[in-house]
Design a protein around this motif. Structure first.
Motif, short mmCIF file in Angstrom:
data_model
loop_
_atom_site.label_atom_id
_atom_site.label_comp_id
_atom_site.label_asym_id
_atom_site.label_seq_id
_atom_site.Cartn_x
_atom_site.Cartn_y
_atom_site.Cartn_z
N ALA A 349 3.77 7.45 -5.95
CA ALA A 349 3.97 8.90 -5.86
C ALA A 349 5.16 9.35 -6.71
CB ALA A 349 4.17 9.31 -4.41
N GLN A 350 6.06 8.43 -7.03
CA GLN A 350 7.21 8.74 -7.89
C GLN A 350 6.97 8.29 -9.33
OE1 GLN A 350 9.56 10.57 -6.62
NE2 GLN A 350 8.66 10.45 -4.56
N ASP A 351 5.75 7.92 -9.63
CA ASP A 351 5.36 7.50 -10.98
C ASP A 351 6.18 6.29 -11.45
OD1 ASP A 351 3.62 9.59 -10.89
OD2 ASP A 351 4.72 10.87 -12.28
N ILE A 352 6.28 5.29 -10.57
CA ILE A 352 6.94 4.04 -10.93
C ILE A 352 6.10 2.88 -10.42
CG2 ILE A 352 8.44 3.99 -8.89
CD1 ILE A 352 10.60 2.75 -10.75
N LEU A 353 5.98 1.83 -11.23
CA LEU A 353 5.14 0.69 -10.91
C LEU A 353 6.00 -0.53 -10.64
CD1 LEU A 353 2.52 1.10 -13.78
CD2 LEU A 353 2.36 1.98 -11.45
N THR A 354 5.80 -1.15 -9.48
CA THR A 354 6.44 -2.41 -9.12
C THR A 354 5.36 -3.35 -8.62
OG1 THR A 354 6.93 -1.62 -6.88
CG2 THR A 354 8.64 -1.32 -8.56
N VAL A 355 5.72 -4.61 -8.36
CA VAL A 355 4.73 -5.64 -8.03
C VAL A 355 5.14 -6.34 -6.73
CG1 VAL A 355 3.54 -7.72 -8.83
CG2 VAL A 355 4.33 -6.00 -10.50
N PRO A 356 4.27 -6.37 -5.73
CA PRO A 356 4.61 -7.09 -4.50
C PRO A 356 4.56 -8.60 -4.69
CG PRO A 356 2.36 -6.27 -4.36
CD PRO A 356 2.94 -5.74 -5.64
N ALA A 357 5.29 -9.31 -3.83
CA ALA A 357 5.28 -10.77 -3.85
C ALA A 357 5.40 -11.26 -2.42
CB ALA A 357 6.43 -11.31 -4.70
N ALA A 358 5.35 -12.57 -2.25
CA ALA A 358 5.49 -13.16 -0.92
C ALA A 358 6.90 -12.94 -0.38
CB ALA A 358 5.18 -14.65 -0.98
N ASP A 359 7.10 -13.26 0.89
CA ASP A 359 8.39 -13.14 1.57
C ASP A 359 8.85 -11.69 1.64
OD1 ASP A 359 10.46 -14.33 3.01
OD2 ASP A 359 11.75 -14.54 1.25
N ASN A 360 7.89 -10.75 1.64
CA ASN A 360 8.17 -9.32 1.77
C ASN A 360 9.12 -8.83 0.67
OD1 ASN A 360 7.51 -6.93 3.18
ND2 ASN A 360 9.48 -6.95 4.25
N VAL A 361 8.83 -9.23 -0.55
CA VAL A 361 9.66 -8.91 -1.72
C VAL A 361 8.88 -8.01 -2.66
CG1 VAL A 361 10.62 -9.95 -3.83
CG2 VAL A 361 11.14 -10.93 -1.59
N ILE A 362 9.60 -7.12 -3.33
CA ILE A 362 9.06 -6.34 -4.45
C ILE A 362 9.63 -6.93 -5.73
CG2 ILE A 362 9.09 -4.12 -5.62
CD1 ILE A 362 9.31 -2.81 -2.89
N ARG A 363 8.75 -7.25 -6.67
CA ARG A 363 9.20 -7.77 -7.96
C ARG A 363 9.46 -6.64 -8.94
NH1 ARG A 363 4.60 -12.11 -9.38
NH2 ARG A 363 3.47 -10.93 -7.80
N LEU A 364 10.58 -6.77 -9.66
CA LEU A 364 10.92 -5.87 -10.75
C LEU A 364 10.96 -6.71 -12.02
CD1 LEU A 364 13.82 -3.94 -8.98
CD2 LEU A 364 11.37 -3.42 -8.96
N LEU A 365 9.95 -6.53 -12.86
CA LEU A 365 9.75 -7.34 -14.06
C LEU A 365 9.57 -6.43 -15.27
CD1 LEU A 365 7.00 -9.59 -12.39
CD2 LEU A 365 9.39 -10.26 -12.75
N PRO A 366 10.56 -5.60 -15.57
CA PRO A 366 10.37 -4.61 -16.64
C PRO A 366 10.27 -5.27 -18.01
CG PRO A 366 12.67 -4.72 -16.03
CD PRO A 366 11.93 -5.58 -15.03
N PRO A 367 9.76 -4.56 -18.99
CA PRO A 367 9.86 -5.05 -20.36
C PRO A 367 11.32 -5.37 -20.69
CG PRO A 367 8.42 -3.14 -20.28
CD PRO A 367 9.05 -3.25 -18.93
N LEU A 368 11.53 -6.41 -21.46
CA LEU A 368 12.90 -6.79 -21.83
C LEU A 368 13.55 -5.74 -22.73
CD1 LEU A 368 12.31 -10.60 -22.56
CD2 LEU A 368 12.76 -9.46 -20.37
#
Length: 394
Positions: A349-368
């Motif tokens: 809803a805020q126009d941002i993409l993140t990726v879920p992972a195990a252990d209730n974590v959100i991954r932040l893997l932006p372009p370098l």
């Protein structure tokens, strides 16, 4: 009625028509700040001009010949990878999963040809992810990965992450040939293996004559601020799996190895129809020319420090939503108190993409290539998403 695309994904309800750097533009015109980068694939962002030029120029000349013939771009990329790493040799694949398959074969073949055919077991760790092939899921061993897909490929010894006593005992087994580990677990929740533990794995492998295999499919190619994550520890593996970022979005992977580890892989022992094709290697050469530059990696480290500092502030501002920050470089995770997928959804809803992972974590893997301004925008959007989640928790 089953859809025409096999329904193995839970997809978000939007599609993208164009990418520009750190941004993805949806078919309705919305611009999303992409902190997933195709799950650490688009290391140089979307439509990077150097990659577009490399692919376009190669596409106009030659697409595919097969590995029956010499492929100059493949030789050039192999030379670059050997020059910049521990490796003496490289084999090119189309994906991390294929790289896992070869790494497993290579380790076992090494001992077979060395007159120790009973040494076939490979030690792996809980929380790991090594792809979804038969070898990959057997290596990970979790119920989530393996349920319903038996009988599983034998030859893997599964240990709890961080259980040093079990590791010491398992490594002494006469049937063990290798240790396989991700220097930073990705799917497992952005869990780095401490430098001293990587050093301990190297010492343990050497003490028992084992091969050490690093899976750097997600954490490699500049993601942690070094060309490969293990470089921070000062030690090297015998075999390394590479993919994702090396192709910048084009399907490309590799297995890098020392001459000793690869000694069993002679003509006819392995192959790939598409692996190392001219298109993929043209892009891979362009990626390496940019990311292997020390000045580029220094910028990754600077931006990683900035992002982490701002994320620590975000966690402090939302103690009911977040628990902490983990990871290395631009491979960061937000450990959540709220449900991680709820925060990912609120981010949409805020126009941002993140990726879920195990252990209730959100991954932040932006372009370098993310900019300081985009980091600031990311924090603002994550802050708004967290506020929405906090409101619903209340």
């Amino acid at each position: 009625m089953i859809p025409s695309v096999l329904p193995t994904y839970n997809r978000a309800p939007f599609a993208f028509q164009k990418g520009e750097g750190t941004w993805l533009i949806a078919d309705d015109g919305r611009r999303f700040l992409d902190l997933g980068a195709g799950i650490a694939v688009n290391a140089l962002g979307h439509a990077h001009p150097a990659l577009v030029a490399a692919l376009t120029d190669q596409a106009q000349a030659l697409w595919h010949t097969s590995n029956l013939y010499q492929i100059p771009a493949q030789q050039a990329l192999a030379d670059k990878l050997v020059a910049h790493t521990f490796a003496d040799t490289a084999f090119f694949t189309n994906s991390g999963t294929e790289s896992c398959e070869l790494a497993v074969k290579m380790a076992r073949k090494h001992f077979h040809d060395a007159g120790q055919p009973d040494r076939t077991d490979i030690i792996t760790f809980s929380g790991s992810f090594h792809g979804r092939s038969s070898a990959g899921i057997a290596a990970a061993g979790s119920d989530k990965m393996t349920k319903g897909f038996g009988p599983l490929l034998p030859g893997f010894v599964h240990l709890d992450f961080g259980d040093h006593d079990a590791l010491t005992a398992a490594a002494a087994s006469p049937t063990v040939c290798a240790i396989l580990v991700e220097p930073v677990q990705g799917e497992g929740g952005i869990r780095p293996v401490p430098d001293q533990c990587l050093k301990g794995l190297r010492d343990l492998a050497d003490a028992h004559g084992l091969l050490l295999i690093f899976d750097e499919v997600q954490c490699g190619v500049g993601r942690t601020g070094k060309l490969f994550a293990h470089e921070w520890s000062g030690i090297t593996p015998d075999i390394m799996m590479v993919a994702k970022g090396i192709g910048g979005g084009f399907p490309l992977g590799a297995v890098l190895a020392t001459e000793r580890a690869a000694s069993g892989m002679t003509a006819g022992t392995h192959g790939s129809t598409y692996g190392g094709n001219p298109l993929g290697c043209a892009v891979g050469n362009a990626v390496m020319d940019i990311i292997a530059d020390p000045a580029f990696l220094a910028e990754v480290n600077r931006k990683a420090g900035l992002l982490r500092q701002k994320l620590e502030g975000l966690v402090a501002s939302h103690p009911d939503v977040f628990e902490g920050v983990r990871g290395a470089g631009l491979m960061l995770g937000l450990k959540c108190k709220a449900t991680n997928t709820d925060i990912v959804q609120a981010g949409y809803a805020q126009d941002i993409l993140t990726v879920p992972a195990a252990d209730n974590v959100i991954r932040l893997l932006p372009p370098l290539t993310i900019t300081d301004d985009e980091i600031a925008q990311a924090i603002d959007r994550l802050d708004a998403a967290a506020a929405t989640v906090a409101h619903h928790l209340a």
